[in-house]
Design a protein around this motif. Structure first.
Motif, mmCIF file in Angstrom:
data_model
loop_
_atom_site.group_PDB
_atom_site.id
_atom_site.type_symbol
_atom_site.label_atom_id
_atom_site.label_comp_id
_atom_site.label_asym_id
_atom_site.label_seq_id
_atom_site.Cartn_x
_atom_site.Cartn_y
_atom_site.Cartn_z
ATOM 1 N N GLY A 3 -52.411 -31.579 -22.766
ATOM 2 C CA GLY A 3 -52.883 -32.154 -21.371
ATOM 3 C C GLY A 3 -53.566 -31.330 -20.480
ATOM 4 O O GLY A 3 -53.132 -30.031 -20.720
ATOM 5 N N TYR A 4 -54.000 -31.762 -19.398
ATOM 6 C CA TYR A 4 -54.660 -30.795 -18.367
ATOM 7 C C TYR A 4 -54.210 -31.529 -17.015
ATOM 8 O O TYR A 4 -54.166 -32.567 -17.034
ATOM 9 C CB TYR A 4 -55.979 -30.979 -18.484
ATOM 10 C CG TYR A 4 -56.795 -30.170 -19.678
ATOM 11 C CD1 TYR A 4 -56.989 -28.927 -19.705
ATOM 12 C CD2 TYR A 4 -56.855 -30.834 -20.822
ATOM 13 C CE1 TYR A 4 -57.282 -28.185 -20.553
ATOM 14 C CE2 TYR A 4 -57.186 -30.167 -22.019
ATOM 15 C CZ TYR A 4 -57.272 -28.779 -21.854
ATOM 16 O OH TYR A 4 -57.968 -28.179 -22.917
ATOM 17 N N SER A 53 -49.559 -35.956 -16.287
ATOM 18 C CA SER A 53 -50.786 -35.165 -16.910
ATOM 19 C C SER A 53 -50.429 -34.705 -18.444
ATOM 20 O O SER A 53 -51.345 -34.692 -19.057
ATOM 21 C CB SER A 53 -51.225 -34.186 -16.118
ATOM 22 O OG SER A 53 -51.580 -34.340 -14.924
ATOM 23 N N LEU A 54 -48.889 -34.379 -18.533
ATOM 24 C CA LEU A 54 -48.220 -34.169 -19.824
ATOM 25 C C LEU A 54 -48.845 -35.067 -20.793
ATOM 26 O O LEU A 54 -48.868 -34.955 -22.153
ATOM 27 C CB LEU A 54 -46.988 -33.339 -19.847
ATOM 28 C CG LEU A 54 -46.514 -32.946 -20.983
ATOM 29 C CD1 LEU A 54 -47.215 -31.512 -21.447
ATOM 30 C CD2 LEU A 54 -44.990 -32.427 -20.748
ATOM 31 N N MET A 74 -49.736 -28.136 -22.094
ATOM 32 C CA MET A 74 -50.495 -28.426 -20.922
ATOM 33 C C MET A 74 -51.242 -26.993 -20.424
ATOM 34 O O MET A 74 -50.610 -26.286 -20.140
ATOM 35 C CB MET A 74 -49.934 -29.343 -20.021
ATOM 36 C CG MET A 74 -50.624 -29.820 -18.781
ATOM 37 S SD MET A 74 -49.962 -31.194 -17.838
ATOM 38 C CE MET A 74 -48.362 -30.265 -17.130
#
Length: 144
Positions: free
Chosen positions: A42-43, A62-63, A69
């Motif tokens: 993720g980002y 986001s994860l 991440m």
């Protein structure tokens, strides 16, 4: 909000992790360690110094389903069901970042590596006996 399948989260600010977090391309599939996370990372965009508790929900989002991440312009996060699993995830994520930083310092545009590594099979069962998963990956000079 929480990921109930995760028992441990590790957050780091290593030099190579921050360098990859600052690179708009993120973690590139340039090494065997990076391939562990290819399509499985993720980002999270940089939101400044974390004073807003509401960012927690955005971090979880986001994860997503991943266990690793990149926090843009900040650092790395890795998670696992156990402390040992989280440690292995952060260890290999950091090694992937180290390899990327060093590869890019030696060869700023490693298109030959990225092209071959990104098309590599994800399992070893698809390769023929005695053959390499990524033939020639890392053996060519940049630009060739």
């Amino acid at each position: 909000m929480a990921r109930h399948d995760l028992g441990c989260v590790i957050h780091t600010h290593t030099a190579d992790g921050i360098a990859v977090a600052c690179d708009p391309r993120g973690l590139m599939p340039l090494s065997q360690h990076a391939l562990k996370f290819h399509g499985r990372i993720g980002y999270h965009p940089y939101e400044g110094i974390a004073f807003d508790l509401e960012e927690r929900a955005r971090l979880v989002e986001s994860l997503g389903p991943h266990s690793a991440m990149v926090l843009r312009n900040h650092g790395l996060i890795a998670a696992g069901r156990t402390i040992a699993e989280a440690f292995l995830n952060i260890f290999f994520l950091e090694r992937a970042c180290q390899a990327q930083v060093r590869a890019l310092s030696a060869c700023p545009i490693p298109s030959c590596l990225q092209r071959q590594c990104s098309s590599a099979p994800r399992t070893s069962s698809s390769r023929k006996k005695g053959s390499s998963t990524r033939p020639g990956c890392g053996r060519r000079r940049c630009g060739s």
